[in-house]
Design an enzyme around this catalytic site. Sequence first.
Site, mmCIF file in Angstrom:
data_model
loop_
_atom_site.group_PDB
_atom_site.id
_atom_site.type_symbol
_atom_site.label_atom_id
_atom_site.label_comp_id
_atom_site.label_asym_id
_atom_site.label_seq_id
_atom_site.Cartn_x
_atom_site.Cartn_y
_atom_site.Cartn_z
ATOM 1 N N ASP A 13 0.810 -1.230 0.000
ATOM 2 C CA ASP A 13 0.000 0.000 0.000
ATOM 3 C C ASP A 13 0.839 1.274 0.000
ATOM 4 O O ASP A 13 0.430 2.292 0.556
ATOM 5 C CB ASP A 13 -0.952 0.043 1.220
ATOM 6 C CG ASP A 13 -1.774 -1.213 1.344
ATOM 7 O OD1 ASP A 13 -2.213 -1.711 0.299
ATOM 8 O OD2 ASP A 13 -1.978 -1.685 2.475
ATOM 9 N N LYS A 16 2.241 2.390 -4.997
ATOM 10 C CA LYS A 16 2.931 1.920 -6.212
ATOM 11 C C LYS A 16 2.122 2.250 -7.448
ATOM 12 O O LYS A 16 2.672 2.574 -8.493
ATOM 13 C CB LYS A 16 3.116 0.389 -6.163
ATOM 14 C CG LYS A 16 4.088 -0.085 -5.114
ATOM 15 C CD LYS A 16 4.234 -1.589 -5.128
ATOM 16 C CE LYS A 16 3.024 -2.341 -4.628
ATOM 17 N NZ LYS A 16 2.682 -2.147 -3.217
ATOM 18 N N GLY A 40 -4.571 -4.364 -4.377
ATOM 19 C CA GLY A 40 -5.715 -3.568 -4.826
ATOM 20 C C GLY A 40 -5.246 -2.168 -5.148
ATOM 21 O O GLY A 40 -4.494 -1.589 -4.378
ATOM 22 N N HIS A 41 -5.620 -1.665 -6.298
ATOM 23 C CA HIS A 41 -5.295 -0.275 -6.591
ATOM 24 C C HIS A 41 -6.511 0.424 -7.182
ATOM 25 O O HIS A 41 -7.233 -0.135 -7.987
ATOM 26 C CB HIS A 41 -4.064 -0.136 -7.489
ATOM 27 C CG HIS A 41 -3.942 -1.190 -8.523
ATOM 28 N ND1 HIS A 41 -3.117 -2.279 -8.390
ATOM 29 C CD2 HIS A 41 -4.562 -1.329 -9.706
ATOM 30 C CE1 HIS A 41 -3.241 -3.041 -9.449
ATOM 31 N NE2 HIS A 41 -4.109 -2.495 -10.264
ATOM 32 N N GLN A 221 2.296 -5.971 -3.237
ATOM 33 C CA GLN A 221 2.637 -5.997 -1.813
ATOM 34 C C GLN A 221 3.973 -5.264 -1.576
ATOM 35 O O GLN A 221 4.347 -4.447 -2.388
ATOM 36 C CB GLN A 221 2.679 -7.431 -1.268
ATOM 37 C CG GLN A 221 1.318 -8.115 -1.190
ATOM 38 C CD GLN A 221 0.833 -8.675 -2.499
ATOM 39 O OE1 GLN A 221 1.587 -9.292 -3.211
ATOM 40 N NE2 GLN A 221 -0.409 -8.447 -2.828
#
Length: 424
Positions: A13, A16, A40-41, A221
Site C-alpha cells: 500500500d 505503487k 488492490g489499486h 505488496q
Amino acid sequence: MPAVVVVGAQWGDEGKGKVVDLFSGFSDQVVRYSGGANAGHTMVVQGEKLIFHLIPCGALHPNIDCVLGQGMVVNPEVLIEEIDLLNQRGLFQPSRFLLSDRAHLVMPQHLLIDELRERGKGAIGTTKRGIGPTYEDKVARRGLRVGDLLSPARFRSKLEDNLEVLKPTIVALGGEIPDIAAVFESYMKFGERLKPIIGDASRRVYSALMNGSKVLMEGAQGTMLDIDGGTYPFVTSSSTVAGSACIGAGIGPTHISEVYGVSKAYTTRVGHGPFPSELKGELAEELRERGGEYGATTGRPRRCGWLDIPALRLAVRANGLTGIALTKVDVLTGQDRIQLCVEYELDGKKLEFPPFEDLDRVRAVYQTLPGWKEPLGDCRSIDDLPQNAKKYINVIEKAVQCPVTLLGVGPDREQTIVVRFPFK
Ligand code: IMP
C-alpha cells in the site's frame, strides 16, 4: 531496452499504483509478476474511481501491452470482472493483454481454506483471497494452472486429485468440499472467456525487451511482506522483492537496469504482525484520515506510524534499489514535529536492520525533526519544497544510502516531483 522494476519498500500500500501509472506513460509494456487479488489499486477511469486487483496499473494507458506473469496466482472470476470493467469503457483489446499459461489458478477450495483458517487462532489477518493456499499447492506441485483451463480432461483430472488431497484439511477446518462438477463447469466457462489472452508470457516479455521496448515490471505488496525476507510468518506467500520480477515474468536478471522502491513518507500496515513505529490514538487517526488509509481490497483501516528507517534500509538492500519514490509527503504537512524511527533497540543493543524474530520486542529509537505548515500540492520541483521538508528527505537519503528520485505531493498524477525518470 532494459526493464525497470517498481517494488513496494514497506508493508504494501505504498502508492505503487501512482508511480506505475506515471511511468507507464513512458513504457511500452507493463508486467505484473507476483501475488494475486490480495493487491488492490484504485484507478480513475474517465472520471470514475475503479478498484482493480489483478490487472496491472498501467492498463489504463491505451497503447501499452499488459502482461500478467507466471509468478501470479489468478482468480479467473476476478480477472473477468476486471476485464468487463475495462471493456465497458472501451479499454480492453485482447491483443494488448497476455495472461501467462503458467500462472496458478486460485480455486474455490483455496478461498475456502483461507477463509476458514482466518476464523481460527492461527489467523494472521490475510486478505482472504486464497493466496496462501494457492501458493502452497504450487510449491507442493499439485496446483492447477491457467493453461489447464484450455484442456478440459486435464483440468478435471487435476481438480479431482487436488480436492482429494485438500479434503482432510477442509474437513478438519469444518468446511464443505466444493462440488467438483460445479467447479469444473464454472472454470471451463472462465477458460472460454480468457482463452484469447492466455499464452507464453515469458516469451512476450522477452520479445519486447529484444525489440527495444521499454518494459515496466510492477511489484505487488511490499518488501516486508516477502515470504523470505519479510516479517515471517506475518507475510504474504509470494516473493515480493525485485528479484522475483525475473522469476515471475520469466526473464533473466541481466535485463533489469533500475529498481525503484516505493515508500510512503510514513508507514502503514494492514493485518497482524509487528510494527515498531506504530502510532496509537489521535495522531494515528489523523494520518489515517489525511492519507485515506483504508485498504483497497478489504476496506480495513490501516495501522499508521512514523517512517521506519531500518525497514527501508532492508528494502534498499533486498531489492538493490537505485531510487526511492517517496509518496504522500503532503500528508505530513501540519505536524509541528516529525519523528523518524532511525534504529531499533533490543535488549540494550542498537539495531540498524529488522532482526530475525524479535521485531515485536524492539523499541523504536526516534530522531525528531521540525515539521512544516505549507501545503505541498503545487510543488513541482525539490526547490519548491519548504526547507524542513527538504531536510526530512535529506535525512532519509543519508540514513538509507539511496537517493529519493520521486516525490508524491498529492493524489493527482501531476502532483509528483520527478527528480530522475527511470527510462532515459
Ligand atoms: P495474504 O496475502 O492475503 O495471504 O495476506 C497476508 C498478509 O499480507 C496480511 O497481513 C495482509 O494484510 C497482507 N497483504 C497482502 N496483500 C497486501 C497488499 O496488497 N497490501 C497490503 N497488505 C497486503
